[in-house]
Write a protein that holds these residues in place. Structure first.
Motif, PDB file in Angstrom:
ATOM      1  N   PRO A  52      28.518  55.346  24.158  1.00  0.00           N
ATOM      2  CA  PRO A  52      28.805  55.415  25.596  1.00  0.00           C
ATOM      3  C   PRO A  52      29.311  54.076  26.114  1.00  0.00           C
ATOM      4  CG  PRO A  52      26.610  56.269  25.086  1.00  0.00           C
ATOM      5  CD  PRO A  52      27.104  55.578  23.856  1.00  0.00           C
ATOM      6  N   PRO A  53      30.178  54.097  27.117  1.00  0.00           N
ATOM      7  CA  PRO A  53      30.664  52.828  27.683  1.00  0.00           C
ATOM      8  C   PRO A  53      29.532  52.065  28.360  1.00  0.00           C
ATOM      9  CG  PRO A  53      31.310  54.684  29.058  1.00  0.00           C
ATOM     10  CD  PRO A  53      30.724  55.266  27.807  1.00  0.00           C
ATOM     11  N   LYS A  54      29.587  50.749  28.238  1.00  0.00           N
ATOM     12  CA  LYS A  54      28.568  49.924  28.872  1.00  0.00           C
ATOM     13  C   LYS A  54      28.833  49.825  30.371  1.00  0.00           C
ATOM     14  CE  LYS A  54      27.843  47.089  24.743  1.00  0.00           C
ATOM     15  NZ  LYS A  54      27.905  45.725  24.177  1.00  0.00           N
ATOM     16  N   ALA A  55      27.773  49.602  31.120  1.00  0.00           N
ATOM     17  CA  ALA A  55      27.907  49.478  32.571  1.00  0.00           C
ATOM     18  C   ALA A  55      28.773  48.268  32.904  1.00  0.00           C
ATOM     19  CB  ALA A  55      26.532  49.327  33.210  1.00  0.00           C
ATOM     20  N   ALA A  56      29.605  48.415  33.927  1.00  0.00           N
ATOM     21  CA  ALA A  56      30.483  47.319  34.328  1.00  0.00           C
ATOM     22  C   ALA A  56      29.645  46.123  34.782  1.00  0.00           C
ATOM     23  CB  ALA A  56      31.392  47.776  35.459  1.00  0.00           C
ATOM     24  N   PRO A  57      30.008  44.903  34.353  1.00  0.00           N
ATOM     25  CA  PRO A  57      29.235  43.718  34.741  1.00  0.00           C
ATOM     26  C   PRO A  57      29.362  43.443  36.239  1.00  0.00           C
ATOM     27  CG  PRO A  57      31.270  43.076  33.648  1.00  0.00           C
ATOM     28  CD  PRO A  57      31.159  44.568  33.508  1.00  0.00           C
ATOM     29  N   VAL A  58      28.311  42.878  36.809  1.00  0.00           N
ATOM     30  CA  VAL A  58      28.322  42.512  38.220  1.00  0.00           C
ATOM     31  C   VAL A  58      28.795  41.068  38.326  1.00  0.00           C
ATOM     32  CG1 VAL A  58      26.941  42.229  40.296  1.00  0.00           C
ATOM     33  CG2 VAL A  58      26.446  44.110  38.711  1.00  0.00           C
ATOM     34  N   VAL A  59      29.947  40.876  38.954  1.00  0.00           N
ATOM     35  CA  VAL A  59      30.515  39.534  39.101  1.00  0.00           C
ATOM     36  C   VAL A  59      30.255  39.045  40.520  1.00  0.00           C
ATOM     37  CG1 VAL A  59      32.618  38.151  39.020  1.00  0.00           C
ATOM     38  CG2 VAL A  59      32.298  40.041  37.404  1.00  0.00           C
ATOM     39  N   THR A  60      29.657  37.874  40.640  1.00  0.00           N
ATOM     40  CA  THR A  60      29.363  37.300  41.954  1.00  0.00           C
ATOM     41  C   THR A  60      30.095  35.979  42.123  1.00  0.00           C
ATOM     42  OG1 THR A  60      27.432  36.083  41.155  1.00  0.00           O
ATOM     43  CG2 THR A  60      27.062  38.349  41.915  1.00  0.00           C
ATOM     44  N   VAL A  61      30.329  35.628  43.379  1.00  0.00           N
ATOM     45  CA  VAL A  61      30.959  34.341  43.683  1.00  0.00           C
ATOM     46  C   VAL A  61      30.061  33.206  43.192  1.00  0.00           C
ATOM     47  CG1 VAL A  61      31.731  32.831  45.548  1.00  0.00           C
ATOM     48  CG2 VAL A  61      32.180  35.300  45.663  1.00  0.00           C
ATOM     49  N   TRP A 117      38.390  36.747  46.042  1.00  0.00           N
ATOM     50  CA  TRP A 117      38.144  35.608  45.143  1.00  0.00           C
ATOM     51  C   TRP A 117      37.719  36.100  43.757  1.00  0.00           C
ATOM     52  CZ3 TRP A 117      39.515  30.957  44.345  1.00  0.00           C
ATOM     53  CH2 TRP A 117      38.775  30.090  43.529  1.00  0.00           C
ATOM     54  N   VAL A 118      36.869  37.116  43.740  1.00  0.00           N
ATOM     55  CA  VAL A 118      36.457  37.705  42.460  1.00  0.00           C
ATOM     56  C   VAL A 118      37.666  38.326  41.758  1.00  0.00           C
ATOM     57  CG1 VAL A 118      35.097  39.550  41.399  1.00  0.00           C
ATOM     58  CG2 VAL A 118      34.065  38.097  43.156  1.00  0.00           C
ATOM     59  N   ALA A 119      38.516  39.007  42.529  1.00  0.00           N
ATOM     60  CA  ALA A 119      39.691  39.660  41.945  1.00  0.00           C
ATOM     61  C   ALA A 119      40.658  38.644  41.353  1.00  0.00           C
ATOM     62  CB  ALA A 119      40.393  40.513  43.002  1.00  0.00           C
ATOM     63  N   ILE A 120      40.860  37.515  42.042  1.00  0.00           N
ATOM     64  CA  ILE A 120      41.742  36.472  41.517  1.00  0.00           C
ATOM     65  C   ILE A 120      41.156  35.880  40.240  1.00  0.00           C
ATOM     66  CG2 ILE A 120      42.587  34.128  41.946  1.00  0.00           C
ATOM     67  CD1 ILE A 120      43.031  34.919  44.850  1.00  0.00           C
ATOM     68  N   THR A 121      39.855  35.656  40.242  1.00  0.00           N
ATOM     69  CA  THR A 121      39.193  35.081  39.064  1.00  0.00           C
ATOM     70  C   THR A 121      39.311  36.006  37.857  1.00  0.00           C
ATOM     71  OG1 THR A 121      37.617  33.946  40.510  1.00  0.00           O
ATOM     72  CG2 THR A 121      37.017  34.155  38.189  1.00  0.00           C
ATOM     73  N   LEU A 122      39.194  37.319  38.087  1.00  0.00           N
ATOM     74  CA  LEU A 122      39.265  38.291  36.990  1.00  0.00           C
ATOM     75  C   LEU A 122      40.699  38.630  36.606  1.00  0.00           C
ATOM     76  CD1 LEU A 122      36.413  40.773  38.011  1.00  0.00           C
ATOM     77  CD2 LEU A 122      36.320  38.929  36.323  1.00  0.00           C
ATOM     78  N   GLY A 123      41.662  38.180  37.406  1.00  0.00           N
ATOM     79  CA  GLY A 123      43.061  38.423  37.075  1.00  0.00           C
ATOM     80  C   GLY A 123      43.612  39.726  37.599  1.00  0.00           C
ATOM     81  N   THR A 124      42.851  40.414  38.473  1.00  0.00           N
ATOM     82  CA  THR A 124      43.336  41.681  39.024  1.00  0.00           C
ATOM     83  C   THR A 124      44.093  41.486  40.337  1.00  0.00           C
ATOM     84  OG1 THR A 124      41.198  42.034  40.126  1.00  0.00           O
ATOM     85  CG2 THR A 124      41.485  42.992  37.924  1.00  0.00           C
ATOM     86  N   LEU A 125      44.096  40.263  40.848  1.00  0.00           N
ATOM     87  CA  LEU A 125      44.859  39.936  42.054  1.00  0.00           C
ATOM     88  C   LEU A 125      45.578  38.615  41.816  1.00  0.00           C
ATOM     89  CD1 LEU A 125      45.630  40.342  45.058  1.00  0.00           C
ATOM     90  CD2 LEU A 125      43.504  39.142  45.665  1.00  0.00           C
TER      91      LEU A 125
END
Length: 312
Positions: free
Chosen positions: A37-46, A110-118
């Motif tokens: 099963p896929p693992k739960a998506a990690p929680v990314v915080t500022v 800010w999270v999106a920019i850090t992860l590369g999705t923005l």
């Protein structure tokens, strides 16, 4: 799929239903490796992004830089931070401490920019990222840190599961189906090399194979007439696709001819569908005279007629 329900138990209880070749289904249990099963998506915080910056410093990126960078992160999970760069080292401080350039952005972006999705430049152009101070210093900040890796789910550990016991078994389920009085009489006549059609008492129409009720008059067809055994081809199709035989499940040899035969004594659409002798393919045409080739051992089945052959 997860192994919490046994497939055979599900079948026995009626929760799993099967139509078709049960033997083929049993082989399907060996097709695939174990599902994970896929693992739960990690929680990314500022907080985590800024908290890991000092451990992600790129020495070449901060070389020759001496400045404080301020960050105002708005919204839930936001806050204010200062990234102080001096002498090739980086310190991350809470709050704003005389920054030369300050970036204001929402926590989500800010999270999106850090992860590369923005894209940061797109966020700036659209007004979602605002900058005060030395813009030239800010462009250099893109080289300060190595790629951010999100944390794994809390308490995530690989669960050890017992190896499932596999039992290889092929189920054979004998089945018998009643032909009924009309079709039963038709097939029983095959044992004596006879082909019988039933006749409508109202319109005189023959039905082959026979049906209990006339398809046109809707009355019971109780009279019987022997037809054939010879006749003519009315329609024929050459099949090149190896479709499975519905009686055996085995793929037929191709090419083969499926044809409608108008037997002597019948007229119009009173035809019998069967196969033509494979070696007669080149001679097959509408109107060609044919006769049935019977199997030596006949059991009262449609297969008692091996095929029809063209009469030279």
């Amino acid at each position: 799929t997860l192994g919490t329900l046994d497939g055979m138990s599900a079948f026995s209880s009626g929760r799993l239903k099967v139509e078709g070749d049960m033997g083929l289904l049993m082989k399907a249990t060996q097709f695939f490796k174990k599902y994970s099963p896929p693992k739960a998506a990690p929680v990314v915080t500022v907080e985590d992004i800024f908290g890991t910056m000092e451990s992600r410093v790129n020495p070449d990126g901060v070389k020759g830089i001496a400045a404080n960078y301020g960050y105002v992160i708005t919204g839930t999970g936001g806050g204010e931070w200062t990234v102080s760069v001096k002498d090739g080292t980086v310190k991350v401080l809470k709050g704003l401490h005389t920054p030369k350039v300050t970036t204001t952005i929402s926590a989500k972006d800010w999270v999106a920019i850090t992860l590369g999705t923005l894209d940061g430049m797109s966020a700036f152009s659209s007004g979602r990222l605002k900058v005060e101070g030395d813009m030239g210093l800010l462009t250099k900040a893109t080289r300060f840190f190595k790629k951010y890796t999100p944390p794994g789910p809390e308490g995530a550990e690989e669960e050890k599961q017992d190896e499932l016991i596999r039992i290889k078994q092929i189920l054979s389920i004998p089945q018998r189906f009643a032909t009924g009085p009309v079709m039963g009489k038709f097939l029983k006549a095959f044992k004596n090399k006879k082909i019988m059609a039933n006749k409508c008492p109202k319109c005189g129409r023959l039905q082959l194979p026979p049906r209990e009720v006339c398809a046109e008059c809707r009355v019971r067809a109780t009279d019987w007439v022997e037809v054939g055994p010879e006749g003519v081809i009315t329609i024929c199709d050459i099949a090149y696709y190896a479709s499975p035989d519905p009686l055996s499940g085995e793929s037929r040899e191709t090419p083969y001819i499926a044809a409608h035969f108008l037997l002597d004594g019948c007229k119009g659409h009173e035809t019998l569908w069967h196969e033509l002798k494979p070696s007669d393919i080149k001679k097959a045409k509408k109107g060609a005279r044919v006769r049935p080739v019977w199997n030596e051992e006949r059991i009262g089945a449609i297969t008692d007629i091996k095929y029809f052959e063209i009469i030279d």
